[in-house]
Scaffold this active site. Sequence first.
Site, PDB file in Angstrom:
ATOM      1  N   HIS A 168      27.100   5.194 -40.316  1.00  0.00           N
ATOM      2  CA  HIS A 168      27.567   6.473 -39.757  1.00  0.00           C
ATOM      3  C   HIS A 168      27.204   6.690 -38.290  1.00  0.00           C
ATOM      4  O   HIS A 168      26.742   7.767 -37.901  1.00  0.00           O
ATOM      5  CB  HIS A 168      27.002   7.626 -40.605  1.00  0.00           C
ATOM      6  CG  HIS A 168      27.642   7.753 -41.969  1.00  0.00           C
ATOM      7  ND1 HIS A 168      28.927   7.362 -42.240  1.00  0.00           N
ATOM      8  CD2 HIS A 168      27.158   8.262 -43.143  1.00  0.00           C
ATOM      9  CE1 HIS A 168      29.214   7.613 -43.513  1.00  0.00           C
ATOM     10  NE2 HIS A 168      28.164   8.145 -44.085  1.00  0.00           N
ATOM     11  N   HIS A 242      32.636  14.520 -43.085  1.00  0.00           N
ATOM     12  CA  HIS A 242      31.808  14.176 -44.242  1.00  0.00           C
ATOM     13  C   HIS A 242      31.525  15.397 -45.122  1.00  0.00           C
ATOM     14  O   HIS A 242      30.446  15.509 -45.721  1.00  0.00           O
ATOM     15  CB  HIS A 242      30.498  13.536 -43.758  1.00  0.00           C
ATOM     16  CG  HIS A 242      29.868  12.601 -44.738  1.00  0.00           C
ATOM     17  ND1 HIS A 242      29.554  12.965 -46.032  1.00  0.00           N
ATOM     18  CD2 HIS A 242      29.503  11.307 -44.614  1.00  0.00           C
ATOM     19  CE1 HIS A 242      29.003  11.933 -46.639  1.00  0.00           C
ATOM     20  NE2 HIS A 242      28.958  10.907 -45.810  1.00  0.00           N
ATOM     21  N   GLU A 376      36.194  11.192 -47.855  1.00  0.00           N
ATOM     22  CA  GLU A 376      36.100  10.887 -46.424  1.00  0.00           C
ATOM     23  C   GLU A 376      37.299  10.033 -46.026  1.00  0.00           C
ATOM     24  O   GLU A 376      37.370   8.861 -46.399  1.00  0.00           O
ATOM     25  CB  GLU A 376      34.803  10.127 -46.139  1.00  0.00           C
ATOM     26  CG  GLU A 376      33.538  10.878 -46.458  1.00  0.00           C
ATOM     27  CD  GLU A 376      32.366   9.940 -46.764  1.00  0.00           C
ATOM     28  OE1 GLU A 376      31.883   9.260 -45.846  1.00  0.00           O
ATOM     29  OE2 GLU A 376      31.942   9.877 -47.935  1.00  0.00           O
TER      30      GLU A 376
HETATM   31  C1  GLA Z   1      28.799   7.836 -47.281  1.00  0.00           C
HETATM   32  C2  GLA Z   1      28.245   6.551 -47.714  1.00  0.00           C
HETATM   33  C3  GLA Z   1      27.191   6.777 -48.731  1.00  0.00           C
HETATM   34  C4  GLA Z   1      26.103   7.670 -48.157  1.00  0.00           C
HETATM   35  C5  GLA Z   1      26.699   8.949 -47.694  1.00  0.00           C
HETATM   36  C6  GLA Z   1      25.707   9.838 -47.012  1.00  0.00           C
HETATM   37  O1  GLA Z   1      29.540   8.414 -48.276  1.00  0.00           O
HETATM   38  O2  GLA Z   1      29.230   5.658 -48.201  1.00  0.00           O
HETATM   39  O3  GLA Z   1      26.660   5.559 -49.167  1.00  0.00           O
HETATM   40  O4  GLA Z   1      25.501   7.040 -47.081  1.00  0.00           O
HETATM   41  O5  GLA Z   1      27.760   8.693 -46.815  1.00  0.00           O
HETATM   42  O6  GLA Z   1      24.562  10.041 -47.770  1.00  0.00           O
END
Ligand code: GLA
Length: 411
Positions: A168, A242, A376
């Site tokens: 991220h 997110h 997402e």
């Molecule tokens: C995304 C990732 C997850 C986790 C979340 C945040 O969805 O794929 O594995 O890192 O973000 O917690």
Amino acid sequence: MDINAGNTLIEKTVNSNETVNCIFTTDKNKAQMKNRLISITALVLVMAGMASCGNNKNTKKYNDMVTTESFGSFEGKDVFLYTLRNKGGDVIKLTNYGAAIVEIDVPDRDGNRDNVTLGYDSLSGYLNGDPYFGKVVGQYANRIAKGKFTLDGTEYTLAINNAPNALHGGPTGWHSRVWEAEVLEGTDYPAVRFTYHKPDMEEGYPGNVMAEVVYTWTDADEIIIDYKVTTDRMTIVNITNHAYFNLHGAGNGDILDHELTIAASAFTPVDPTLIPTGEIRAVEGTPFDFLTAHTMGERINDDYEQLKLGNGYDHNFVIDNPGDVVAEAYDPSSGRVLHVTTDQPGIQLYSGNFLDGTQTGHGGKVYNFRTGFCFETQHFPDSPNHPEFPSVVITPDEPLLTSTIYAFSVR
Ligand code: GLA
């Protein structure tokens, strides 16, 4: 494959009797998407009209329907909370910290409003290590294997913040920045624009990058998110929002009874570190088949390797028809429905497997295991290391333009 191949901008229609089409999409999908948007919005518009009957004194202009208040400050910069109210009285709240969605207040089938996204009442919640609640994530959403990628013959190294991978956009990615903000004037619906200038090589990514995110809150209870990312030299980008949803209302139990439909015939299986293996696997005959509705919980504990690796769903689905409505979630108890429309090629279904009760959010409610889920919209994780995946490269001549709509209704 080029990230923007065939994309054209459909201008925002500025007539409140029509639906809003400001998504960047392909010619092929344009008509289809418009039809879907009209059908989603028609019912909700009728309901919004009914709800506002007897309230004819409401002659406020749309651009009066954003209020701004202080939400604190971070690193010497002011942080604000923006409240966007549509004609039906439904509200979303945004902040320029992480360009985040803070709250989404929408009715159930009996007209009772509740907030359906996980978040906090104050900035301190966001500063104290929240799991990206409502944030815009960049410069590269999701994982890059071992924090390394090669672009135009140069190898780049990123911070490892989710060992052994980069996650991220890194520890100080776009989710953790104070963005510039502007309440848009003269728009049909309340709208706020956030911009972030990412200096060259911040968090290891090349390019002076300008990220722009416009949130529009329509009278049909749609959050339209228009993203534009430009650069002064070749780089990679994967941008998403997110937000975690719980259609019972955030903090009101888990999301295992939500009925999901995802228009994806394939998904990208992962290795034990949640990096795609490169396989594009058909969902048919697997617990990943949401081509017809299944509850989140129905198969989540099946003895299926991919579910064990993700500790539930934490996977990218390969969207069949980008530009169309690509996913739906329905909560039978409240009647609330969420539709997702996007022109992105992938969508990460994340069942909130890392939520563990350590986060206390709106109204003092505790967010336990699987009490929120994410849709997402994105490019595939680790695309820079998978030339077979759709390209995430942008250049000064080819910026990224993409849009996603989260539309709320009831049935
Ligand atoms: C995304 C990732 C997850 C986790 C979340 C945040 O969805 O794929 O594995 O890192 O973000 O917690």
